[in-house]
Motif scaffolding. Structure first.
Motif: not given
Ligand code: BTN
Length: 333
Positions: A276-284, A302-313, A318-324
């Motif tokens: 549900x985040x995809x269509x409202x994601x301002x950063x995608x 690149x959207x968020x993961x299932x824990x709500x972390x931001x995915x950065x390529x 490599x994909x890094x997960x940013x939590x805060x």
């Protein structure tokens, strides 16, 4: 219920075009026609505008741009599918911070959910210890208090869920392209108009109280916003080209927040949030820099993961997960 609220409720339940006669209002509320007239005059002085037509009666011509206590209560009790009781919602002229006020009331036994809205705040708080400017200019400063008393992991994505539900509901209400800028901002056309600040108290791993705070620029004109704001800022009024109905908006906001609170606790919530985040994601797809303390991570969102972390390529693929942290558009700060 006071008689002003009851009269306003009659208007809200009638068709917007419909006139209500003084006689019918007098009968319905057990007061004289003269008393109806006097109350409508007084309500008119408090910010509502009525149209009065001889032999037809009255109808609301325009609602105030600032929140009005009786009108807000009338909106709450006129809900078709009630989701909050009017005794749980308190509108204050002024407080230090609605988040702090909710915290104080919960600490002294206040029942949850508890909603505090203020017309202005003297110590409005933003994320990362920043100030949230909170003048009495027709904006929304609102906090909702909960007593989850469950492990905190179950609510880890609540503020993201609330953001998504808010974006969806506001999009429907205003027809504006409302987006969530991870993690806690609401944007429209690349400008911030609202921010979320969630604060919680824990005992061991259980979340005892949770306060959801929302500041939203509604009926202030953008040109009068302070000029020291970090993000490009706007207001709904500027984006809509007219004042928003702040009373209806408040109910839509409360409903979205309470929905988000329920949704984040459902089985499979992580996967659903991610979708549900995809269509409202301002950063995608945008190139961004994530700043957390002195750590900076650059990449394409690149959207968020299932824990709500931001995915950065990153540049290496490599994909890094940013939590805060804070997200800045562009490659460098
Ligand atoms: C941010 O974008 O930094 C979050 C801002 C949150 C502001 C709201 S206004 C209502 C509530 N009370 C506060 O003191 N802060 C939040």
């Amino acid at each position: 219920m006071n008689t002003n609220v009851a009269i306003l409720q009659s208007f809200l339940q009638a068709d917007t075009e419909q006139f209500l006669s003084g006689e019918a209002l007098a009968m319905e509320h057990g007061i004289s026609r003269v008393a109806v007239n006097a109350r409508i005059r007084k309500l008119g002085e408090s910010g509502l505008q009525f149209e009065a037509v001889p032999r037809r009666g009255y109808r609301i011509k325009s609602k105030p741009r600032r929140l009005h206590t009786d009108l807000l209560e009338a909106h709450i009790i006129s809900q078709k599918k009630p989701f909050i009781e009017s005794k749980s919602v308190h509108l204050l002229e002024k407080t230090d911070s609605t988040n702090l006020e909710v915290e104080r009331r919960l600490a002294t036994g206040g029942e949850a959910p508890l909603v505090i809205i203020a017309k202005s705040q003297t110590q409005g708080r933003g994320r990362m210890g920043r100030i949230w400017h909170s003048k009495d200019k027709g904006n929304l400063y609102l906090s909702v208090g909960f007593r989850p008393q469950i492990p905190s992991t179950a609510l880890a994505s609540f503020s993201l869920w609330a953001g998504v539900r808010l974006a969806q509901a506001l999009n429907k209400f205003t027809s504006l392209p409302i987006q969530v800028k991870w993690p806690n901002d609401l944007y429209v056309r690349d400008q911030k108009f609202a921010g979320i600040l969630c604060e919680a108290k824990f005992e061991l791993d259980r979340m005892q109280t949770l306060v959801f705070g929302l500041g939203m620029n509604v009926n202030q004109e953008a040109k009068s916003l302070p000029d020291d704001l970090r993000a490009p800022a706007t207001t709904l009024r500027d984006q809509l080209g007219e004042k928003a109905d702040i009373h209806t908006l408040t109910l839509i906001v409360l409903k979205a927040v309470l929905h988000g609170y329920k949704d984040c606790q459902q089985p499979g919530a992580g996967k659903r949030l991610q979708q549900e985040f995809i269509p409202v994601d301002a950063l995608l797809g945008q190139t961004v820099t994530a700043q957390n303390g002195s750590t900076q991570t650059k990449g394409t969102a690149r959207g968020i993961d299932e824990d709500g972390n931001l995915r950065l390529k990153t540049q290496t693929g490599a994909i890094l997960n940013v939590s805060a942290g804070d997200i800045i558009f562009g490659e460098s700060i």
